[in-house]
Design a protein around this motif. Structure first.
Motif, PDB file in Angstrom:
ATOM      1  N   ARG A   1       0.848  -1.187   0.000  1.00 47.82           N
ATOM      2  CA  ARG A   1       0.000   0.000   0.000  1.00 47.82           C
ATOM      3  C   ARG A   1       0.887   1.241   0.000  1.00 47.82           C
ATOM      4  O   ARG A   1       1.974   1.221   0.548  1.00 47.82           O
ATOM      5  CB  ARG A   1      -0.856  -0.024   1.266  1.00 47.82           C
TER       6      ARG A   1
ATOM      7  N   VAL B   1      -1.992  -1.011  -3.649  1.00 54.22           N
ATOM      8  CA  VAL B   1      -3.182  -0.156  -3.633  1.00 54.22           C
ATOM      9  C   VAL B   1      -2.887   1.141  -2.893  1.00 54.22           C
ATOM     10  O   VAL B   1      -1.974   1.214  -2.066  1.00 54.22           O
ATOM     11  CB  VAL B   1      -4.388  -0.872  -2.979  1.00 54.22           C
TER      12      VAL B   1
ATOM     13  N   ASP C   1      -3.450   8.537  -4.395  1.00 56.71           N
ATOM     14  CA  ASP C   1      -3.751   8.525  -5.823  1.00 56.71           C
ATOM     15  C   ASP C   1      -4.478   9.814  -6.244  1.00 56.71           C
ATOM     16  O   ASP C   1      -4.192  10.375  -7.288  1.00 56.71           O
ATOM     17  CB  ASP C   1      -4.562   7.287  -6.211  1.00 56.71           C
TER      18      ASP C   1
ATOM     19  N   LEU D   1       1.666   2.557  -8.222  1.00 54.68           N
ATOM     20  CA  LEU D   1       0.216   2.535  -8.444  1.00 54.68           C
ATOM     21  C   LEU D   1      -0.142   2.228  -9.896  1.00 54.68           C
ATOM     22  O   LEU D   1      -1.163   1.591 -10.165  1.00 54.68           O
ATOM     23  CB  LEU D   1      -0.407   3.865  -8.019  1.00 54.68           C
TER      24      LEU D   1
ATOM     25  N   GLU E   1      -0.917  -5.299  -7.492  1.00 50.06           N
ATOM     26  CA  GLU E   1      -1.103  -5.703  -6.098  1.00 50.06           C
ATOM     27  C   GLU E   1      -0.996  -4.531  -5.120  1.00 50.06           C
ATOM     28  O   GLU E   1      -1.434  -4.622  -3.978  1.00 50.06           O
ATOM     29  CB  GLU E   1      -0.074  -6.766  -5.690  1.00 50.06           C
TER      30      GLU E   1
END
Length: 91
Positions: free
Chosen positions: A44, A75, A83, A68, A73
């Motif tokens: 992440r 996130v 994002d 990203l 995989e």
């Protein structure tokens, strides 16, 4: 011995005061959270001020963007939304 104890106490007090005066380091702008295990792969990504997750390392905006966009995989954190901040999604 009393003189040595007094000197140790004075040195420790000076160290504590010096540490207290030192400003806290700036948080990183971006960081990557890694999984548990031998490989510890990225899982992440977060903005620097996000407090979710605990297994991370500072990184750059470019690294976050690349992860990203190229690693399915990985996130974006749903809390800090890196994002959106990077312009990868419309808010």
């Amino acid at each position: 011995m009393a003189g040595a104890d007094e000197r140790i106490t004075a040195v420790r007090a000076a160290d504590v005061e010096k540490t207290r005066r030192r400003p806290a380091p700036e948080p990183p702008q971006w960081w990557i959270e890694y999984g548990i295990g031998v490989r510890r792969t990225p899982e992440r990504v977060h903005t620097g001020d996000c407090r979710m997750g605990s297994r991370g390392r500072p990184t750059t905006a470019q690294s976050v963007r690349e992860l990203l966009l190229t690693v399915p995989e990985v996130v974006a954190c749903p809390l800090c939304r890196p994002d959106s901040e990077l312009g990868l999604l419309d808010t």
